[in-house]
Structures are given as C-alpha cells and as structure tokens.
Design an enzyme around this catalytic site. Structure first.
Site, PDB file in Angstrom:
ATOM      1  N   ARG A   1      31.900 -19.339  43.033  1.00  0.00           N
ATOM      2  CA  ARG A   1      30.950 -19.770  44.066  1.00  0.00           C
ATOM      3  C   ARG A   1      29.866 -20.653  43.469  1.00  0.00           C
ATOM      4  O   ARG A   1      29.455 -21.655  44.056  1.00  0.00           O
ATOM      5  CB  ARG A   1      30.329 -18.564  44.768  1.00  0.00           C
ATOM      6  CG  ARG A   1      29.376 -18.943  45.895  1.00  0.00           C
ATOM      7  CD  ARG A   1      28.810 -17.695  46.549  1.00  0.00           C
ATOM      8  NE  ARG A   1      29.870 -16.905  47.143  1.00  0.00           N
ATOM      9  CZ  ARG A   1      29.693 -15.653  47.608  1.00  0.00           C
ATOM     10  NH1 ARG A   1      28.503 -15.060  47.477  1.00  0.00           N
ATOM     11  NH2 ARG A   1      30.696 -14.994  48.146  1.00  0.00           N
TER      12      ARG A   1
ATOM     13  N   LYS B   1      36.378 -12.161  46.532  1.00  0.00           N
ATOM     14  CA  LYS B   1      36.851 -11.008  47.322  1.00  0.00           C
ATOM     15  C   LYS B   1      37.212 -11.445  48.743  1.00  0.00           C
ATOM     16  O   LYS B   1      38.268 -11.090  49.262  1.00  0.00           O
ATOM     17  CB  LYS B   1      35.773  -9.915  47.351  1.00  0.00           C
ATOM     18  CG  LYS B   1      35.400  -9.383  45.971  1.00  0.00           C
ATOM     19  CD  LYS B   1      34.413  -8.225  46.048  1.00  0.00           C
ATOM     20  CE  LYS B   1      33.076  -8.632  46.602  1.00  0.00           C
ATOM     21  NZ  LYS B   1      32.352  -9.574  45.712  1.00  0.00           N
ATOM     22  N   THR B   2      36.341 -12.220  49.358  1.00  0.00           N
ATOM     23  CA  THR B   2      36.613 -12.711  50.711  1.00  0.00           C
ATOM     24  C   THR B   2      37.772 -13.695  50.707  1.00  0.00           C
ATOM     25  O   THR B   2      38.613 -13.692  51.610  1.00  0.00           O
ATOM     26  CB  THR B   2      35.353 -13.370  51.292  1.00  0.00           C
ATOM     27  OG1 THR B   2      34.280 -12.430  51.269  1.00  0.00           O
ATOM     28  CG2 THR B   2      35.581 -13.814  52.720  1.00  0.00           C
TER      29      THR B   2
ATOM     30  N   ASP C   1      33.062  -7.034  54.960  1.00  0.00           N
ATOM     31  CA  ASP C   1      32.329  -7.395  53.750  1.00  0.00           C
ATOM     32  C   ASP C   1      31.173  -6.416  53.546  1.00  0.00           C
ATOM     33  O   ASP C   1      30.622  -5.879  54.509  1.00  0.00           O
ATOM     34  CB  ASP C   1      31.804  -8.819  53.873  1.00  0.00           C
ATOM     35  CG  ASP C   1      31.400  -9.403  52.533  1.00  0.00           C
ATOM     36  OD1 ASP C   1      31.759  -8.822  51.493  1.00  0.00           O
ATOM     37  OD2 ASP C   1      30.718 -10.445  52.528  1.00  0.00           O
TER      38      ASP C   1
ATOM     39  N   THR D   1      30.409  -4.544  46.301  1.00  0.00           N
ATOM     40  CA  THR D   1      29.854  -4.655  44.955  1.00  0.00           C
ATOM     41  C   THR D   1      29.516  -3.283  44.388  1.00  0.00           C
ATOM     42  O   THR D   1      29.187  -3.173  43.209  1.00  0.00           O
ATOM     43  CB  THR D   1      28.572  -5.509  44.976  1.00  0.00           C
ATOM     44  OG1 THR D   1      27.630  -4.919  45.890  1.00  0.00           O
ATOM     45  CG2 THR D   1      28.875  -6.930  45.431  1.00  0.00           C
TER      46      THR D   1
END
Length: 301
Positions: free
Chosen positions: A297, A144-145, A189, A238
């Site tokens: 990640r 997302k980032t 975020d 989320t």
C-alpha cells in the site's frame, strides 16, 4: 406469510385484516392486485423457518431492542409483497487502485497464503461449493482485502465488503447475511472490532448456513430460523487475539501475511506504474520499494 391487500388504515381492526388477508388469497383481476403491503399482527403468523428472500421482504416488521436483547415485532408491520432482489454488490476489482491483483497468479509475495487459497479454491470449484471461511492476519496494507477480491474473482462470484466498526446491531448482521447469494464472498474488515453480540449471529451462519434469532411481541417470544445460501466469510484483522474463540474456530483457513521483500515490492511498483501509464525505471522502482516499509500500500500510493 399471507399476501394481503389491506390498507394500513385498517391495521387496528384485526377482523378487517383477517378478512382482507382471506380476500387476498383469491386471485383478483387488474394490475393493482397484490400491490399493497402485507400487514402482520402477530408473531404466530411468521413461519418457523424463513429463507433469506423472505427476510428481505420483512425488514419493516422487526426492530432490534437493546434492553431485551432480541428482535421485537411491530404490530401491523408492513411486508413488501413482491420478492426483493438482493442489493447490488461490488464486482471483483471494483474500487481498487491500479496494480491491485485480481488473479492468484498476479499476486506477488505471500506464497504460503496463496498456495493454501489456491488449493481451497480449486476444491470449491470442483465440488461446486462455497469456499471455506478464511481469516487473514497482518498489519495494514499487506493485501488482506486484495486476497478477498482475488478469491471472489477466481470463483466467479460476487464480493460484499463491510467494515466491522460500521456494524453496531444484530439487525445489520442479518440484513447483510440475507443479501448474500449462493457462493458469494463476504469480507468483514477489522473483524476483531465486531461487537460480541453481533459476532454471535455469525456462528450458526458460518457453520450450517442458519441463523436462529428470538422475536418478541409483548410477553410472547418465538425462535425463528433464517436459512441462508452457502457463502464464504473472509475476515481481515490486525489483532486475532481479540476474536472470540467460537468465531475463530469457524475459520478453516487461517493465514498470517508477512512484510514484503524489496524485490517483490519493486515488481508491484512496476505493474502499478504500467497500469497508470507511467514510465518507471527499475532503479526507481527498487528505491520506492526500499522506502515502503515492506508494505505494498505504501509502495503504490
């Protein structure tokens, strides 16, 4: 906002302040002219509509009052006399681990989100406009980032990154918004954790680039309109169910990111290894991908 050369020692005497302000309006010789702070005594001295550059000069004038639920003006608040440039913000790609994509063509997986973002970016570049506001939903570690960094890099603009849990007051929201330049991208975020009082100040900013806020001084109150440059807000969350409906409705782009397949993850592992100067076999990359729970990640860390 009138320029002044009044000393802070004089702020208790309104007549001396007004005289100093009048003196300051006349050009004065010497390098020290205009070097001292402006002093404001009343909310009536504040224009009804101010640009973001003026807000940056007035940060020492206001406080957020929790009990009143509005901004309050300090009598004799100091205003920086010269235009203040926005604070430095991250260049696209800064602070990302090796292997993080910086272009849409480099982003592996998430084809639906990439295609929607590509169309929106192409439109924004052709029209010379800010990108539409976007909300990316999904578990941690799916990119997302990274998509926010990709959007800023594709647009050739800057990215400002803020985590919602660190935003506690509307003062922080206005300071953040006033630091934006035209077409900048602002990433918040964990935006579902933004306090409701703070989120309310994003509604007008996202809709028509204006924030209306109340300023009180004693028993007097005024509404000030903060004019912002066109910008893009990207939210990462989320839990979209925790977002207020008015905030959710202002995101034109809404995309849920899905877990990655092993082949896509293996490609991400290979690219990350190459950027780190590490040799890795295809079998090893696939094994790492298989153990990464569908999350980039996990695969590259």
């Amino acid at each position: 906002i009138p320029d002044t050369v009044v000393s802070p020692d004089d702020i208790t005497d309104p007549d001396r302040v007004r005289a100093a302000n009048a003196f300051a309006r006349t050009p004065q010789p010497g390098p020290e002219a205009g070097a001292l702070p402006v002093v404001l005594l009343s909310i009536e001295e504040i224009p009804e509509r101010i640009p973001s550059a003026t807000w940056r000069r007035m940060r020492g004038v206001f406080d957020w009052n929790v009990s009143r639920g509005c901004f309050v003006m300090r009598r004799g608040g100091e205003v920086i006399p010269d235009p203040v440039t926005p604070e430095p913000h991250a260049d696209p790609g800064t602070g990302f681990p090796p292997g993080a994509p910086l272009r849409l063509d480099e982003f592996a997986g998430q084809p639906a989100a990439i295609e929607r973002l590509r169309l929106a970016i192409d439109h924004a570049k052709r029209q010379g406009q800010a990108l539409e506001h976007a909300l990316f939903v999904g578990p941690a570690g799916l990119g997302k980032t990274s998509l926010a960094f990709v959007a800023a890099a594709e647009l050739g603009t800057r990215l400002h990154v803020k985590s919602a849990p660190t935003i506690e007051t509307p003062m922080q929201v206005l300071n953040l918004l006033a630091n934006l330049e035209p077409r900048d991208v602002l990433l918040i975020d964990e935006i579902h954790r933004l306090p409701a009082r703070c989120a309310e100040y994003l509604y007008g900013a996202m809709q028509d680039w204006t924030v209306d806020f109340q300023v009180a001084q004693g028993g007097n109150e005024r509404t000030i309109h903060l004019a912002l440059p066109p910008f893009t807000l990207i939210g990462a969350t989320t839990d979209p169910g925790m977002l207020a409906r008015p905030l959710l409705a202002r995101f034109r782009i809404k995309k849920r990111l899905e877990p990655y397949g092993d082949e896509a993850l293996a490609g991400i592992v290979v690219r990350a290894a190459e950027r780190r100067g590490i040799a890795i076999s295809p079998d090893a990359a696939r094994e790492i991908a298989r153990r990464s729970c569908g999350t980039p990640r996990e695969a590259i860390n």
